[in-house]
Design a protein around this motif. Structure first.
Motif, PDB file in Angstrom:
ATOM      1  N   LEU A  44       0.813  -1.203   0.000  1.00 28.83           N
ATOM      2  CA  LEU A  44       0.000   0.000   0.000  1.00 28.83           C
ATOM      3  C   LEU A  44       0.855   1.265   0.000  1.00 28.83           C
ATOM      4  O   LEU A  44       0.538   2.225  -0.693  1.00 28.83           O
ATOM      5  CB  LEU A  44      -0.937   0.003   1.214  1.00 28.83           C
ATOM      6  CG  LEU A  44      -1.795   1.243   1.411  1.00 28.83           C
ATOM      7  CD1 LEU A  44      -2.692   1.490   0.207  1.00 28.83           C
ATOM      8  CD2 LEU A  44      -2.623   1.116   2.671  1.00 28.83           C
ATOM      9  N   ALA A  45       1.939   1.279   0.757  1.00 29.18           N
ATOM     10  CA  ALA A  45       2.791   2.474   0.819  1.00 29.18           C
ATOM     11  C   ALA A  45       3.326   2.835  -0.565  1.00 29.18           C
ATOM     12  O   ALA A  45       3.338   4.000  -0.962  1.00 29.18           O
ATOM     13  CB  ALA A  45       3.951   2.253   1.790  1.00 29.18           C
ATOM     14  N   ARG A  46       3.736   1.829  -1.328  1.00 29.84           N
ATOM     15  CA  ARG A  46       4.255   2.079  -2.676  1.00 29.84           C
ATOM     16  C   ARG A  46       3.149   2.578  -3.601  1.00 29.84           C
ATOM     17  O   ARG A  46       3.336   3.533  -4.357  1.00 29.84           O
ATOM     18  CB  ARG A  46       4.869   0.804  -3.235  1.00 29.84           C
ATOM     19  CG  ARG A  46       5.487   1.026  -4.609  1.00 29.84           C
ATOM     20  CD  ARG A  46       6.102  -0.227  -5.160  1.00 29.84           C
ATOM     21  NE  ARG A  46       7.119  -0.718  -4.265  1.00 29.84           N
ATOM     22  CZ  ARG A  46       7.604  -1.951  -4.298  1.00 29.84           C
ATOM     23  NH1 ARG A  46       7.156  -2.817  -5.191  1.00 29.84           N
ATOM     24  NH2 ARG A  46       8.525  -2.340  -3.452  1.00 29.84           N
ATOM     25  N   MET A  47       1.982   1.935  -3.549  1.00 28.53           N
ATOM     26  CA  MET A  47       0.882   2.345  -4.410  1.00 28.53           C
ATOM     27  C   MET A  47       0.416   3.761  -4.103  1.00 28.53           C
ATOM     28  O   MET A  47       0.098   4.535  -5.006  1.00 28.53           O
ATOM     29  CB  MET A  47      -0.298   1.376  -4.281  1.00 28.53           C
ATOM     30  CG  MET A  47      -0.057   0.033  -4.912  1.00 28.53           C
ATOM     31  SD  MET A  47       0.346   0.111  -6.669  1.00 28.53           S
ATOM     32  CE  MET A  47      -1.141   0.785  -7.337  1.00 28.53           C
ATOM     33  N   LEU A  48       0.393   4.119  -2.831  1.00 24.34           N
ATOM     34  CA  LEU A  48      -0.030   5.456  -2.440  1.00 24.34           C
ATOM     35  C   LEU A  48       0.932   6.504  -2.981  1.00 24.34           C
ATOM     36  O   LEU A  48       0.514   7.519  -3.540  1.00 24.34           O
ATOM     37  CB  LEU A  48      -0.118   5.548  -0.912  1.00 24.34           C
ATOM     38  CG  LEU A  48      -0.698   6.829  -0.339  1.00 24.34           C
ATOM     39  CD1 LEU A  48      -2.134   7.019  -0.795  1.00 24.34           C
ATOM     40  CD2 LEU A  48      -0.619   6.790   1.181  1.00 24.34           C
ATOM     41  N   ARG A  49       2.219   6.267  -2.860  1.00 20.08           N
ATOM     42  CA  ARG A  49       3.221   7.207  -3.382  1.00 20.08           C
ATOM     43  C   ARG A  49       3.154   7.299  -4.910  1.00 20.08           C
ATOM     44  O   ARG A  49       3.290   8.375  -5.479  1.00 20.08           O
ATOM     45  CB  ARG A  49       4.613   6.817  -2.916  1.00 20.08           C
ATOM     46  CG  ARG A  49       4.812   7.074  -1.435  1.00 20.08           C
ATOM     47  CD  ARG A  49       6.147   6.555  -0.944  1.00 20.08           C
ATOM     48  NE  ARG A  49       6.250   6.662   0.474  1.00 20.08           N
ATOM     49  CZ  ARG A  49       6.807   7.684   1.118  1.00 20.08           C
ATOM     50  NH1 ARG A  49       7.326   8.671   0.435  1.00 20.08           N
ATOM     51  NH2 ARG A  49       6.872   7.716   2.428  1.00 20.08           N
ATOM     52  N   ILE A  50       2.928   6.182  -5.554  1.00 19.44           N
ATOM     53  CA  ILE A  50       2.808   6.192  -7.012  1.00 19.44           C
ATOM     54  C   ILE A  50       1.589   7.003  -7.437  1.00 19.44           C
ATOM     55  O   ILE A  50       1.656   7.798  -8.379  1.00 19.44           O
ATOM     56  CB  ILE A  50       2.737   4.745  -7.551  1.00 19.44           C
ATOM     57  CG1 ILE A  50       4.110   4.089  -7.443  1.00 19.44           C
ATOM     58  CG2 ILE A  50       2.227   4.704  -8.976  1.00 19.44           C
ATOM     59  CD1 ILE A  50       4.113   2.618  -7.763  1.00 19.44           C
ATOM     60  N   TYR A  51       0.477   6.827  -6.738  1.00 18.52           N
ATOM     61  CA  TYR A  51      -0.726   7.596  -7.066  1.00 18.52           C
ATOM     62  C   TYR A  51      -0.481   9.092  -6.869  1.00 18.52           C
ATOM     63  O   TYR A  51      -0.886   9.907  -7.698  1.00 18.52           O
ATOM     64  CB  TYR A  51      -1.904   7.126  -6.214  1.00 18.52           C
ATOM     65  CG  TYR A  51      -3.171   7.895  -6.496  1.00 18.52           C
ATOM     66  CD1 TYR A  51      -3.870   7.687  -7.671  1.00 18.52           C
ATOM     67  CD2 TYR A  51      -3.627   8.870  -5.623  1.00 18.52           C
ATOM     68  CE1 TYR A  51      -5.014   8.410  -7.960  1.00 18.52           C
ATOM     69  CE2 TYR A  51      -4.765   9.600  -5.902  1.00 18.52           C
ATOM     70  CZ  TYR A  51      -5.457   9.360  -7.068  1.00 18.52           C
ATOM     71  OH  TYR A  51      -6.569  10.085  -7.353  1.00 18.52           O
ATOM     72  N   PHE A  52       0.175   9.463  -5.784  1.00 21.00           N
ATOM     73  CA  PHE A  52       0.476  10.882  -5.554  1.00 21.00           C
ATOM     74  C   PHE A  52       1.385  11.432  -6.649  1.00 21.00           C
ATOM     75  O   PHE A  52       1.168  12.548  -7.144  1.00 21.00           O
ATOM     76  CB  PHE A  52       1.131  11.070  -4.181  1.00 21.00           C
ATOM     77  CG  PHE A  52       0.149  11.293  -3.073  1.00 21.00           C
ATOM     78  CD1 PHE A  52       0.101  12.506  -2.408  1.00 21.00           C
ATOM     79  CD2 PHE A  52      -0.720  10.293  -2.676  1.00 21.00           C
ATOM     80  CE1 PHE A  52      -0.805  12.722  -1.382  1.00 21.00           C
ATOM     81  CE2 PHE A  52      -1.626  10.497  -1.656  1.00 21.00           C
ATOM     82  CZ  PHE A  52      -1.674  11.713  -1.002  1.00 21.00           C
ATOM     83  N   LEU A  53       2.401  10.681  -7.046  1.00 27.03           N
ATOM     84  CA  LEU A  53       3.274  11.123  -8.140  1.00 27.03           C
ATOM     85  C   LEU A  53       2.473  11.366  -9.411  1.00 27.03           C
ATOM     86  O   LEU A  53       2.695  12.356 -10.123  1.00 27.03           O
ATOM     87  CB  LEU A  53       4.351  10.079  -8.424  1.00 27.03           C
ATOM     88  CG  LEU A  53       5.511  10.001  -7.463  1.00 27.03           C
ATOM     89  CD1 LEU A  53       6.388   8.801  -7.809  1.00 27.03           C
ATOM     90  CD2 LEU A  53       6.321  11.274  -7.503  1.00 27.03           C
ATOM     91  N   ILE A  84       8.983   6.520 -13.444  1.00 27.54           N
ATOM     92  CA  ILE A  84       9.496   5.759 -12.304  1.00 27.54           C
ATOM     93  C   ILE A  84      10.770   5.015 -12.686  1.00 27.54           C
ATOM     94  O   ILE A  84      11.744   5.017 -11.948  1.00 27.54           O
ATOM     95  CB  ILE A  84       8.425   4.786 -11.781  1.00 27.54           C
ATOM     96  CG1 ILE A  84       7.316   5.573 -11.093  1.00 27.54           C
ATOM     97  CG2 ILE A  84       9.031   3.767 -10.816  1.00 27.54           C
ATOM     98  CD1 ILE A  84       6.118   4.742 -10.733  1.00 27.54           C
ATOM     99  N   TYR A  85      10.775   4.394 -13.845  1.00 29.52           N
ATOM    100  CA  TYR A  85      11.962   3.658 -14.285  1.00 29.52           C
ATOM    101  C   TYR A  85      13.104   4.593 -14.635  1.00 29.52           C
ATOM    102  O   TYR A  85      14.264   4.220 -14.547  1.00 29.52           O
ATOM    103  CB  TYR A  85      11.643   2.752 -15.474  1.00 29.52           C
ATOM    104  CG  TYR A  85      10.872   1.530 -15.091  1.00 29.52           C
ATOM    105  CD1 TYR A  85      11.406   0.602 -14.206  1.00 29.52           C
ATOM    106  CD2 TYR A  85       9.610   1.289 -15.604  1.00 29.52           C
ATOM    107  CE1 TYR A  85      10.693  -0.524 -13.838  1.00 29.52           C
ATOM    108  CE2 TYR A  85       8.905   0.158 -15.252  1.00 29.52           C
ATOM    109  CZ  TYR A  85       9.455  -0.741 -14.365  1.00 29.52           C
ATOM    110  OH  TYR A  85       8.750  -1.844 -14.004  1.00 29.52           O
ATOM    111  N   ASP A  86      12.794   5.823 -15.029  1.00 31.46           N
ATOM    112  CA  ASP A  86      13.803   6.761 -15.498  1.00 31.46           C
ATOM    113  C   ASP A  86      14.470   7.536 -14.365  1.00 31.46           C
ATOM    114  O   ASP A  86      15.556   8.068 -14.543  1.00 31.46           O
ATOM    115  CB  ASP A  86      13.167   7.747 -16.483  1.00 31.46           C
ATOM    116  CG  ASP A  86      14.182   8.611 -17.190  1.00 31.46           C
ATOM    117  OD1 ASP A  86      15.242   8.069 -17.576  1.00 31.46           O
ATOM    118  OD2 ASP A  86      13.915   9.799 -17.343  1.00 31.46           O
ATOM    119  N   SER A  87      13.861   7.609 -13.207  1.00 36.07           N
ATOM    120  CA  SER A  87      14.339   8.495 -12.152  1.00 36.07           C
ATOM    121  C   SER A  87      14.767   7.750 -10.905  1.00 36.07           C
ATOM    122  O   SER A  87      14.088   6.837 -10.445  1.00 36.07           O
ATOM    123  CB  SER A  87      13.229   9.473 -11.778  1.00 36.07           C
ATOM    124  OG  SER A  87      13.620  10.256 -10.680  1.00 36.07           O
TER     125      SER A  87
END
Length: 88
Positions: A59-68, A83-86
């Protein structure tokens, strides 16, 4: 000790902090991540433990991805590329 990749070694030696890195560091401090995780965790795949198939993304990863995705206005494919580039 775990060996680092070439990309990680290059990222560690760079001197300039980018605007993206400054922004993400500031958001990491300002956003109440733990409160959000506590509020969302009861309804995030509550019965997935012990099931077959691929385990859900944390969940922590998905939440950060959604915010990004929201902060940068990215489509799903563009977000994946970012995500893959940075390293930030």
């Amino acid at each position: 000790m775990k060996q680092i990749t070439f990309a990680q070694a290059e990222h560690q030696n760079k001197k300039k902090v980018t605007r993206r890195e400054r922004f993400l560091a500031e958001m990491n401090v300002l956003v109440p991540w733990q409160r959000l995780l506590d509020a969302l965790s009861p309804s995030y795949y509550p019965d997935a433990a012990g099931k077959r198939g691929r385990p859900p993304t944390p969940l922590a990863r998905m939440l950060r991805i959604y915010f990004l995705q929201q902060w940068y206005g990215l489509a799903d494919e563009a977000l994946e590329d970012a995500i893959y580039d940075s390293q930030a």
